[in-house]
Design a protein around this motif. Structure first.
Motif, PDB file in Angstrom:
ATOM      1  N   TYR A 123      45.645 -20.602 -17.847  1.00 47.55           N
ATOM      2  CA  TYR A 123      45.002 -21.051 -19.080  1.00 47.55           C
ATOM      3  C   TYR A 123      43.657 -21.659 -18.705  1.00 47.55           C
ATOM      4  N   ALA A 124      42.624 -21.254 -19.446  1.00 50.40           N
ATOM      5  CA  ALA A 124      41.254 -21.662 -19.163  1.00 50.40           C
ATOM      6  C   ALA A 124      40.766 -22.591 -20.269  1.00 50.40           C
ATOM      7  N   ILE A 125      40.485 -23.833 -19.898  1.00 47.61           N
ATOM      8  CA  ILE A 125      40.023 -24.837 -20.854  1.00 47.61           C
ATOM      9  C   ILE A 125      38.501 -24.894 -20.790  1.00 47.61           C
ATOM     10  N   PRO A 126      37.824 -24.641 -21.925  1.00 44.42           N
ATOM     11  CA  PRO A 126      36.359 -24.688 -21.915  1.00 44.42           C
ATOM     12  C   PRO A 126      35.839 -26.085 -21.576  1.00 44.42           C
ATOM     13  N   LYS A 127      34.744 -26.131 -20.824  1.00 42.64           N
ATOM     14  CA  LYS A 127      34.091 -27.399 -20.509  1.00 42.64           C
ATOM     15  C   LYS A 127      33.449 -27.945 -21.776  1.00 42.64           C
ATOM     16  N   SER A 128      33.009 -29.184 -21.746  1.00 39.95           N
ATOM     17  CA  SER A 128      32.576 -29.888 -22.959  1.00 39.95           C
ATOM     18  C   SER A 128      31.389 -29.237 -23.669  1.00 39.95           C
ATOM     19  N   PHE A 174      50.729 -26.807 -25.720  1.00 43.50           N
ATOM     20  CA  PHE A 174      51.381 -25.588 -25.257  1.00 43.50           C
ATOM     21  C   PHE A 174      51.788 -25.735 -23.795  1.00 43.50           C
ATOM     22  N   TRP A 175      52.627 -24.806 -23.353  1.00 43.52           N
ATOM     23  CA  TRP A 175      53.043 -24.667 -21.957  1.00 43.52           C
ATOM     24  C   TRP A 175      52.818 -23.207 -21.606  1.00 43.52           C
ATOM     25  N   THR A 176      52.365 -22.908 -20.385  1.00 43.60           N
ATOM     26  CA  THR A 176      52.268 -21.515 -19.943  1.00 43.60           C
ATOM     27  C   THR A 176      53.104 -21.320 -18.688  1.00 43.60           C
ATOM     28  N   GLU A 179      58.037 -30.417 -23.422  1.00 47.38           N
ATOM     29  CA  GLU A 179      56.812 -30.961 -22.817  1.00 47.38           C
ATOM     30  C   GLU A 179      55.688 -29.940 -22.883  1.00 47.38           C
ATOM     31  N   ALA A 180      54.448 -30.446 -22.742  1.00 43.84           N
ATOM     32  CA  ALA A 180      53.267 -29.585 -22.784  1.00 43.84           C
ATOM     33  C   ALA A 180      52.483 -29.679 -21.475  1.00 43.84           C
ATOM     34  N   LEU A 181      51.886 -28.569 -21.065  1.00 42.50           N
ATOM     35  CA  LEU A 181      50.922 -28.604 -19.964  1.00 42.50           C
ATOM     36  C   LEU A 181      49.568 -29.071 -20.496  1.00 42.50           C
ATOM     37  N   SER A 182      49.232 -28.631 -21.696  1.00 50.42           N
ATOM     38  CA  SER A 182      48.007 -29.081 -22.354  1.00 50.42           C
ATOM     39  C   SER A 182      48.410 -29.725 -23.672  1.00 50.42           C
ATOM     40  N   HIS A 183      48.180 -31.017 -23.765  1.00 48.26           N
ATOM     41  CA  HIS A 183      48.605 -31.763 -24.947  1.00 48.26           C
ATOM     42  C   HIS A 183      47.615 -31.669 -26.102  1.00 48.26           C
ATOM     43  N   ASN A 184      46.312 -31.717 -25.791  1.00 48.89           N
ATOM     44  CA  ASN A 184      45.324 -31.777 -26.871  1.00 48.89           C
ATOM     45  C   ASN A 184      44.087 -30.917 -26.629  1.00 48.89           C
ATOM     46  N   ARG A 185      44.129 -30.029 -25.658  1.00 49.34           N
ATOM     47  CA  ARG A 185      42.986 -29.151 -25.378  1.00 49.34           C
ATOM     48  C   ARG A 185      43.400 -27.703 -25.581  1.00 49.34           C
ATOM     49  N   ASP A 186      42.769 -27.039 -26.545  1.00 52.99           N
ATOM     50  CA  ASP A 186      42.994 -25.608 -26.748  1.00 52.99           C
ATOM     51  C   ASP A 186      42.423 -24.849 -25.554  1.00 52.99           C
ATOM     52  N   ALA A 187      42.896 -23.636 -25.345  1.00 54.41           N
ATOM     53  CA  ALA A 187      42.486 -22.886 -24.156  1.00 54.41           C
ATOM     54  C   ALA A 187      42.571 -21.388 -24.418  1.00 54.41           C
ATOM     55  N   ILE A 188      42.196 -20.637 -23.392  1.00 54.07           N
ATOM     56  CA  ILE A 188      42.334 -19.181 -23.401  1.00 54.07           C
ATOM     57  C   ILE A 188      43.392 -18.830 -22.370  1.00 54.07           C
ATOM     58  N   GLY A 189      44.411 -18.089 -22.789  1.00 53.37           N
ATOM     59  CA  GLY A 189      45.425 -17.614 -21.860  1.00 53.37           C
ATOM     60  C   GLY A 189      44.999 -16.267 -21.300  1.00 53.37           C
ATOM     61  N   PHE A 222      32.093 -18.052 -14.625  1.00 53.59           N
ATOM     62  CA  PHE A 222      33.153 -18.624 -15.451  1.00 53.59           C
ATOM     63  C   PHE A 222      33.543 -20.014 -14.951  1.00 53.59           C
ATOM     64  N   SER A 223      33.448 -20.266 -13.645  1.00 60.84           N
ATOM     65  CA  SER A 223      33.783 -21.592 -13.113  1.00 60.84           C
ATOM     66  C   SER A 223      32.890 -22.683 -13.685  1.00 60.84           C
ATOM     67  N   GLU A 224      31.718 -22.306 -14.216  1.00 63.92           N
ATOM     68  CA  GLU A 224      30.801 -23.267 -14.815  1.00 63.92           C
ATOM     69  C   GLU A 224      31.077 -23.496 -16.293  1.00 63.92           C
ATOM     70  N   ILE A 225      31.888 -22.628 -16.916  1.00 59.91           N
ATOM     71  CA  ILE A 225      32.126 -22.792 -18.354  1.00 59.91           C
ATOM     72  C   ILE A 225      33.573 -23.127 -18.698  1.00 59.91           C
ATOM     73  N   VAL A 226      34.512 -22.873 -17.782  1.00 61.19           N
ATOM     74  CA  VAL A 226      35.924 -23.186 -18.038  1.00 61.19           C
ATOM     75  C   VAL A 226      36.576 -23.746 -16.775  1.00 61.19           C
ATOM     76  N   ASP A 227      37.642 -24.490 -16.985  1.00 64.28           N
ATOM     77  CA  ASP A 227      38.525 -24.909 -15.895  1.00 64.28           C
ATOM     78  C   ASP A 227      39.759 -24.029 -15.984  1.00 64.28           C
ATOM     79  N   VAL A 228      39.987 -23.217 -14.954  1.00 70.66           N
ATOM     80  CA  VAL A 228      41.142 -22.323 -14.931  1.00 70.66           C
ATOM     81  C   VAL A 228      42.323 -23.077 -14.318  1.00 70.66           C
ATOM     82  N   CYS A 229      43.407 -23.170 -15.086  1.00 71.33           N
ATOM     83  CA  CYS A 229      44.600 -23.905 -14.664  1.00 71.33           C
ATOM     84  C   CYS A 229      45.776 -22.936 -14.544  1.00 71.33           C
ATOM     85  N   SER A 230      46.725 -23.287 -13.706  1.00 67.86           N
ATOM     86  CA  SER A 230      47.896 -22.442 -13.491  1.00 67.86           C
ATOM     87  C   SER A 230      49.067 -22.883 -14.351  1.00 67.86           C
TER      88      SER A 230
END
Length: 165
Positions: free
Chosen positions: A94-99, A86-88, A59-69, A25-33
């Motif tokens: 929240y896991a943001i998929p890589k490009s 969104f904010w978590t 305010e938002a933690l992620s302004h323009n990147r959708d993610a998986i909670g 998963f570390s190769e396909i998403v960036d996991v953020c707190s």
């Protein structure tokens, strides 16, 4: 179901024959707190926790990147889609998929992991970034990911439509 020998699913969309690659998963998403939101003013940005929507802030933690909670504490086995902005809270990663990763495919991948088997607590279920990042999955090329992601997104919309009736 994957056939171990060929690293491809038994059923596929027509025209796809490339093997799927084993990746972490570390190769396909960036996991953020997530973080505490109580210092923020009320506003239009939704705040999510492990149980879903909680409130809205300025305010938002992620302004323009959708993610998986996915829950860090509590409900660790119910990942869900987060639409930016969104904010978590701190109990939800929240896991943001890589490009090169389709968001809907990534969500399906998260939904197909037995996260409770990775529970690291003795009381309230708990999941770490390391547990997420080290989990291995099979990943097709981006074109096949897009087909799969679109298929399951359409299926989800159809289910939602029928539930509303």
């Amino acid at each position: 179901m994957m056939t171990e020998q060929a690293k491809v699913p038994a059923i596929r969309f027509a025209g796809f024959t490339d093997p799927w690659k084993q990746r972490k998963f570390s190769e396909i998403v960036d996991v953020c707190s997530g973080r505490d939101y109580k210092h923020l003013d009320e506003g239009p940005i939704p705040v999510y926790g492990t149980g879903g929507y909680m409130t809205s802030v300025s305010e938002a933690l992620s302004h323009n990147r959708d993610a998986i909670g996915i829950g860090r504490k509590g409900t660790i086995d119910k990942p869900y889609l987060l639409k930016a902005p969104f904010w978590t809270v701190d109990t939800l990663f929240y896991a943001i998929p890589k490009s090169d990763i389709n968001l809907e495919f990534a969500l399906c991948s998260f939904l197909n992991v037995d996260w409770k088997s990775k529970d690291e607590s003795t009381g309230l279920p708990s999941l770490s970034k390391e547990s997420i990042n080290e989990t291995v999955l099979s990943v097709p090329n981006v074109v096949e990911q897009n087909h799969l992601g679109n298929f399951f997104a359409d299926l989800d919309r159809l289910i939602t439509l029928h539930q509303r009736k």
